[in-house]
Write an enzyme that holds these catalytic residues in place. Sequence first.
Site, PDB file in Angstrom:
ATOM      1  N   ASP A 101       0.841  -1.185   0.000  1.00  0.00           N
ATOM      2  CA  ASP A 101       0.000   0.000   0.000  1.00  0.00           C
ATOM      3  C   ASP A 101       0.886   1.248   0.000  1.00  0.00           C
ATOM      4  O   ASP A 101       1.889   1.299   0.727  1.00  0.00           O
ATOM      5  CB  ASP A 101      -0.908   0.015   1.241  1.00  0.00           C
ATOM      6  CG  ASP A 101      -2.380   0.088   0.884  1.00  0.00           C
ATOM      7  OD1 ASP A 101      -2.785   1.126   0.355  1.00  0.00           O
ATOM      8  OD2 ASP A 101      -3.110  -0.884   1.135  1.00  0.00           O
ATOM      9  N   ASP A 207      -3.277   4.456  -2.187  1.00  0.00           N
ATOM     10  CA  ASP A 207      -4.400   4.915  -1.379  1.00  0.00           C
ATOM     11  C   ASP A 207      -4.801   6.330  -1.792  1.00  0.00           C
ATOM     12  O   ASP A 207      -3.946   7.152  -2.120  1.00  0.00           O
ATOM     13  CB  ASP A 207      -3.976   4.895   0.095  1.00  0.00           C
ATOM     14  CG  ASP A 207      -5.100   5.246   1.045  1.00  0.00           C
ATOM     15  OD1 ASP A 207      -6.122   4.543   1.040  1.00  0.00           O
ATOM     16  OD2 ASP A 207      -4.952   6.228   1.799  1.00  0.00           O
ATOM     17  N   GLU A 265      -6.531   3.858  -6.032  1.00  0.00           N
ATOM     18  CA  GLU A 265      -7.888   3.939  -5.483  1.00  0.00           C
ATOM     19  C   GLU A 265      -8.479   5.254  -5.963  1.00  0.00           C
ATOM     20  O   GLU A 265      -7.982   6.325  -5.619  1.00  0.00           O
ATOM     21  CB  GLU A 265      -7.821   3.897  -3.957  1.00  0.00           C
ATOM     22  CG  GLU A 265      -9.174   4.050  -3.284  1.00  0.00           C
ATOM     23  CD  GLU A 265      -9.059   4.253  -1.778  1.00  0.00           C
ATOM     24  OE1 GLU A 265      -9.960   3.792  -1.070  1.00  0.00           O
ATOM     25  OE2 GLU A 265      -8.088   4.894  -1.325  1.00  0.00           O
ATOM     26  N   HIS A 342     -10.985  -4.049   1.977  1.00  0.00           N
ATOM     27  CA  HIS A 342     -10.992  -3.787   3.422  1.00  0.00           C
ATOM     28  C   HIS A 342     -11.946  -2.667   3.826  1.00  0.00           C
ATOM     29  O   HIS A 342     -12.203  -2.483   5.026  1.00  0.00           O
ATOM     30  CB  HIS A 342      -9.574  -3.429   3.873  1.00  0.00           C
ATOM     31  CG  HIS A 342      -9.066  -2.188   3.199  1.00  0.00           C
ATOM     32  ND1 HIS A 342      -8.694  -2.171   1.872  1.00  0.00           N
ATOM     33  CD2 HIS A 342      -8.906  -0.921   3.647  1.00  0.00           C
ATOM     34  CE1 HIS A 342      -8.316  -0.943   1.545  1.00  0.00           C
ATOM     35  NE2 HIS A 342      -8.429  -0.169   2.599  1.00  0.00           N
ATOM     36  N   ASP A 343     -12.442  -1.897   2.874  1.00  0.00           N
ATOM     37  CA  ASP A 343     -13.329  -0.770   3.173  1.00  0.00           C
ATOM     38  C   ASP A 343     -14.798  -1.089   2.915  1.00  0.00           C
ATOM     39  O   ASP A 343     -15.644  -0.196   3.009  1.00  0.00           O
ATOM     40  CB  ASP A 343     -12.948   0.454   2.324  1.00  0.00           C
ATOM     41  CG  ASP A 343     -11.728   1.173   2.846  1.00  0.00           C
ATOM     42  OD1 ASP A 343     -11.451   1.073   4.063  1.00  0.00           O
ATOM     43  OD2 ASP A 343     -11.035   1.844   2.054  1.00  0.00           O
TER      44      ASP A 343
END
Length: 583
Positions: A101, A207, A265, A342-343
Amino acid sequence: MSASKPNWWKASTCYQIWPASYKDSNGDGIGDIVGIISTIPYLKDLGIETIWLSPMYDSPQKDMGYDISNYQDVYPPYGTLADMDRLIKECHDLDMKLVLDLVINHTSDQHAWFLESRRNKTNQYADWYMWRDPKIIQGERHPPNNWASIFGGSAWEYCRERDQYYLHLFVKEQPDLNWENEETRRGIYESAMKFWLDKGIDGFRVDTANLYSKDTSYPDAPILVPGEPYQPAFKYFTNGPRMHEWLQEQRGILDKYGDVFMVGELPDTKADEVLRYISAKSREYSCVFDFDVVMLGQNKEGGSKKHHTHKHTLPHFKEAIRKVQGLLHGTDAWTTVFLENHDQGRSLSRFATDKAIHRDQAAKMLAVLMCCLTGTLFLYQGQEIGMYNHPEYWGIEDLRDIDSLNAYNDVMHRHKGDPLWLKKAMRGLQLVGRDNGRLPVQWDNSANAGFTSGKPWIRVHDDYEHVNVAAQQADPGSPLNFWKKIIRLRKKYADLMIFGKDFQVWDKFDQDVFTFTKVHPDGHERILVFLNFSDEDQPLHYPTGLESVQKELLVCNFEEPGKYLTPWEARVYLIREGVVNGG
């Protein structure tokens, strides 16, 4: 069939690992890198070629590691730098890639850069973050503008030492870096990127990949949520004026390391703007996660009002997928295929069904959907065994996510603890709360699902005795073994399944069935996909001219396909002759 693969990552099957909840090796209740290493043969057997490891950097963990205090070290409960070196080597020894990440819109407020920056206005790091003077109204100090944090409340936090506010688009412990400052950008490149690329990693999941560039005039946002002191301000910090300039600069760093995979993202972005980021010619991001699918049923304008979720329809789902697949039509772009991360809540609960009677069938149906879409495929840990959302009877005490807790406490405060409002809040969190995807992976039916020998940091799903890796490895008809089969099929028919073009939906408004076709790049073959998204038998909606042509059944998640689609059935046909032109 051999696929044309100009970039290794296009045909790669990727697997996201959320380290805290994946596999604990030492009994402290928290997943770790040694635990990850122990499962690499399992992932290889599943068909995984690239691992995306969510943040494992040193962090105070105010937002599960997305608040980084040191880019060049590891969060101690996860392990050490030596463990990371071993993980990189173990992946490469099995011809697998490792992606980390990249969190560079903000740091932790405990990062050395910020600790120095906040001291005064003249130190070396004084301009490394987004500082603004207070707005004084009738002698009272106020934030510089009315921007709302994505996690609720003001996006500004006052710092007494400087008598200024700093911007934080997320929690107040995540101050935004000042990308306008060239020294800041150089520091980011050295510390967050080159350090790990020099260790041999193969790329980054980026991210908040479109938030670095803000409108530095910091205007007040328009009133979208009446009665609220702070307003959603995405238009002022999303896809800002210098984003593409800085990504071009960044690519100059990456080019020294070969074909580095960069998957961004990219929330809240229209198709024409997405293409600017993922055009092969522009060489900014390799591909991005477009969020239209996973945001279905959520109110994007209202901040973290998770109790305002609503039921989406299958036509909405089809249109969101069509948008992403359509990015490839006549362009040099590439895209991703994913339904979980994960979100998000679990895809079975959100897009299919988690009723026990249909759950396995629905999990296989979603596997067929994903493996038949063009783009780089991403699975999230536990998705391969059909993990699903936590039960409705769980309470707020079982949740850990700061975004969910903020959302619940906001309802609690506004409605003075009214039980019906709190029930509504919990229902929203059960549907879309981030903890759904952060429950421990269910490895077997032993205590704590085989995740840890200690006390897990978050509650284990109650159904782990029925849904776990060991049980599914022993069951030839399990979702896990079906995933292995469909991943192999995706590789075998890569030109159609991974690289196929001309995606076309044939039943746009049907509420129960999703029918689509894709064409081989050479135009001589086509796949026809039928997916039943209901608990009942459904008729097949054949595209014009395709009902009577010769077809070969490539895969079905039902033993003997008949005249109708059984509940949650998926079928994929290969058509070699009588192909009609795609739309």
